[in-house]
Design an enzyme around this catalytic site. Structure first.
Site, PDB file in Angstrom:
ATOM      1  N   CYS A 122       1.051  -1.280   0.008  1.00  0.00           N
ATOM      2  CA  CYS A 122       0.183   0.135  -0.148  1.00  0.00           C
ATOM      3  C   CYS A 122       0.727   1.261   0.008  1.00  0.00           C
ATOM      4  CB  CYS A 122      -0.778   0.050   1.472  1.00  0.00           C
ATOM      5  SG  CYS A 122      -2.123  -1.511   1.315  1.00  0.00           S
ATOM      6  N   GLY A 130      -1.247   0.970  -4.955  1.00  0.00           N
ATOM      7  CA  GLY A 130      -2.644   0.523  -4.747  1.00  0.00           C
ATOM      8  C   GLY A 130      -3.741   1.218  -5.432  1.00  0.00           C
ATOM      9  N   ASN A 139       1.354  -0.221   5.777  1.00  0.00           N
ATOM     10  CA  ASN A 139       1.683  -0.754   4.632  1.00  0.00           C
ATOM     11  C   ASN A 139       2.580  -1.993   5.116  1.00  0.00           C
ATOM     12  OD1 ASN A 139       2.698  -1.538   2.080  1.00  0.00           O
ATOM     13  ND2 ASN A 139       4.476  -0.043   2.319  1.00  0.00           N
ATOM     14  N   GLY A 140       2.168  -3.035   4.791  1.00  0.00           N
ATOM     15  CA  GLY A 140       3.042  -4.241   5.085  1.00  0.00           C
ATOM     16  C   GLY A 140       1.759  -5.452   5.191  1.00  0.00           C
ATOM     17  N   TYR A 163       9.946  -3.855  -9.044  1.00  0.00           N
ATOM     18  CA  TYR A 163       8.516  -3.662  -9.774  1.00  0.00           C
ATOM     19  C   TYR A 163       7.818  -2.452  -9.042  1.00  0.00           C
ATOM     20  CZ  TYR A 163       3.557  -4.114 -11.010  1.00  0.00           C
ATOM     21  OH  TYR A 163       2.444  -3.947 -11.432  1.00  0.00           O
TER      22      TYR A 163
END
Length: 516
Positions: free
Chosen positions: A2, A28, A102-103, A263
């Site tokens: 995220c 996201g 985030n994670g 990426y």
């Protein structure tokens, strides 16, 4: 994966957070949310969809205050179709806290039971972020024990969070009436950086401190990058803008996720001192050596990247091999990133909506297609067929990353080895599935070395980057707590969530309504 952002300023922050989320939209596209604070009251709006669609003028006007946070969501835990699992998450005690994360927590299942039985806290969704919020809230309550909150109490609570929580987490949390807290897991798996700005405003000087997943969000909102948060570190900014920081982990080590450089991140970001763009150039350089050992350059007429993350690697490869570099695919920018899209059926359908081949670049040629990575193989298979349909004589495929053979448990949607085209398959077997004439993969050690050599020498009292989490490539999980049982439970959880459809009513909805 995220994208998160948090700001403390001397001016309203709603537009600033919105702008930062736009810059993090690539992280996201499932949902977005913003929460702000004014006079100890939180104001929140969150919903499924892209940032520009979630926030209308009326929504922005209902987000007053000089501090706040936001998130763009890509679901890796919980229900991808539940609007309730969009972030931020809110809990009213102690103080009132909103949080973005985030994670991915690898022990969320055990923590959820522990919270209910021992801490007497209720979790209403399947999101691990709600679990993390309640662990933090419980530890803050224990640290203060009814007395006024101090930064020392905040840091003590974060230290306890590190002891209880496993997995990856970069967090920004807003504590009502006190300030903004940001912290990073002890391995630094997920990125988090901070910056400041000072500029003239209509009512005097505007000073703000911002935390964000990527440096591009700071630069794009005119914040000067200051530094990355250390693994295990917590930073607290009070409502007057005073900043305090403390290391809260016993044995922090910097092992960022290598897939960020391959990426996930934007190429114009710098993460833990490493330029993402330069990292991808280096991957192209090492990939060129692999190509030469598999396909003679004389058999290749043109090098064509698969937009967009592979462009730096493809350009570097073409230059080193002395081959023409051409853009053979036109991308529809109004379709989300296919790997980030929830659901395999949606991904497959979107490939041809997302890309269209320029026939003149393929007709009668032997083309080398370069992709950043090959995960499920769905996209690559479709693209190889598109190249053939456009008239290519031979289609070679090169991946700037090694084969993705293992599940990722730290916040990337690779929860099941059965979804991975490279799991328990040889390169030749993968080639047959994808349908290309030759398949060239990056080497794992070469990938690590190519990026690691860009790491700057750490200053005193700062963690030195000496390795990466590359678990989806090498099967080594840096947190050391991943067993077959954990992998099976996480796979089953995601499989169950995938059974939900967008048409199902979200019965878990609990909102934090804003006055109109």
């Amino acid at each position: 994966m995220c994208g998160i952002v948090g700001v403390v300023s001397t001016a309203p922050v709603n537009q600033l957070i919105y702008d930062a989320l736009l810059l993090l939209q690539h992280r996201g596209q499932d949902a977005a949310g913003i929460a702000t604070q004014l006079d100890r009251k939180f104001f929140m709006h969150k919903a499924k969809g892209m940032v520009k669609d979630v926030f209308r003028t009326r929504n922005m006007r209902s987000l007053p205050g000089n501090c706040g946070l936001g998130q763009v969501r890509y679901p890796t835990a919980g229900n991808a179709f539940s609007e309730e699992e969009a972030q931020p998450f809110y809990v009213n005690a102690p103080f009132g806290i909103v949080l973005v994360h985030n994670g991915n927590l690898t022990n969320a299942h055990a923590l959820k039971s522990e919270l209910f039985v021992t801490d007497h806290r209720h979790i209403n969704t399947e999101s691990d972020s709600e679990v993390l919020l309640n662990v933090l809230a419980h530890e803050l309550e224990k640290a203060t024990q009814g007395v006024p909150l101090t930064p020392a109490d905040v840091f003590a609570a974060v230290a306890k969070v590190h002891q209880r929580v496993r997995g990856s987490y970069a967090v920004v949390a807003l504590i009502a009436g006190h300030g903004l807290l940001a912290f990073r897991d002890p391995f630094g798996i997920r990125p988090l950086c901070m910056g400041k700005t000072s500029k003239a405003g209509a009512n005097g000087e505007v000073v703000s401190t911002m935390f964000a997943s990527e440096s591009v969000a700071l630069e794009g909102t005119n914040h000067a990058f200051e530094r990355n948060l250390e693994p295990g570190e917590a930073v607290f900014v009070d409502l007057q803008g005073n900043v305090q920081a403390q290391q809260c982990a016993a044995a922090p080590v910097l092992n960022p996720c290598i897939f960020e450089f391959v990426y996930l991140a934007r190429p114009d970001s710098v993460m833990d001192g490493i330029s993402v763009y330069q990292a991808r150039l280096n991957l192209g350089e090492t990939l060129a050596k692999r190509v030469v050992s598999t396909v003679p350059p004389s058999d290749i007429d043109v090098v064509i990247p698969i937009p967009e993350s592979s462009r730096p690697s493809a350009a570097q490869l073409a230059q080193l091999l002395g081959l023409p570099y051409r853009e053979g695919f036109v991308k529809n920018r109004y379709v989300g990133r296919t790997f980030i899209m929830p659901g395999q059926a949606v991904r497959k359908q979107s490939v041809r909506q997302k890309l269209n081949a320029i026939s003149s670049e393929f007709k009668g040629r032997n083309v080398l297609l370069v992709d950043d990575s090959i995960v499920r193989g769905t996209t690559c298979k479709e693209i190889v067929q598109m190249a053939r349909d456009a008239g290519a004589n031979k289609v070679y495929m090169a991946s700037a990353a090694p084969p993705v053979r293992f599940p990722n448990v730290y916040g990337i949607d690779m929860p099941s080895k059965d979804d991975l085209v490279a799991h328990n398959r040889t390169v030749e077997q993968i080639r047959e599935i994808i349908g290309c004439d030759a398949l060239i993969y990056q080497d794992v050690d070469a990938m690590k070395s190519a990026i690691l050599k860009l790491a700057p020498k750490a200053a005193k009292d700062h963690a030195q980057l000496t390795g990466f989490d590359a678990s989806c490539f090498d099967g080594i999980y840096v947190t050391g707590d991943i067993t077959d049982g954990v992998l099976t439970r996480m796979r089953d959880s995601r499989t169950e969530s995938a059974k939900n459809t967008e048409d199902e009513e979200d019965s878990s909805r609990l909102a934090l309504p804003n006055p109109i």
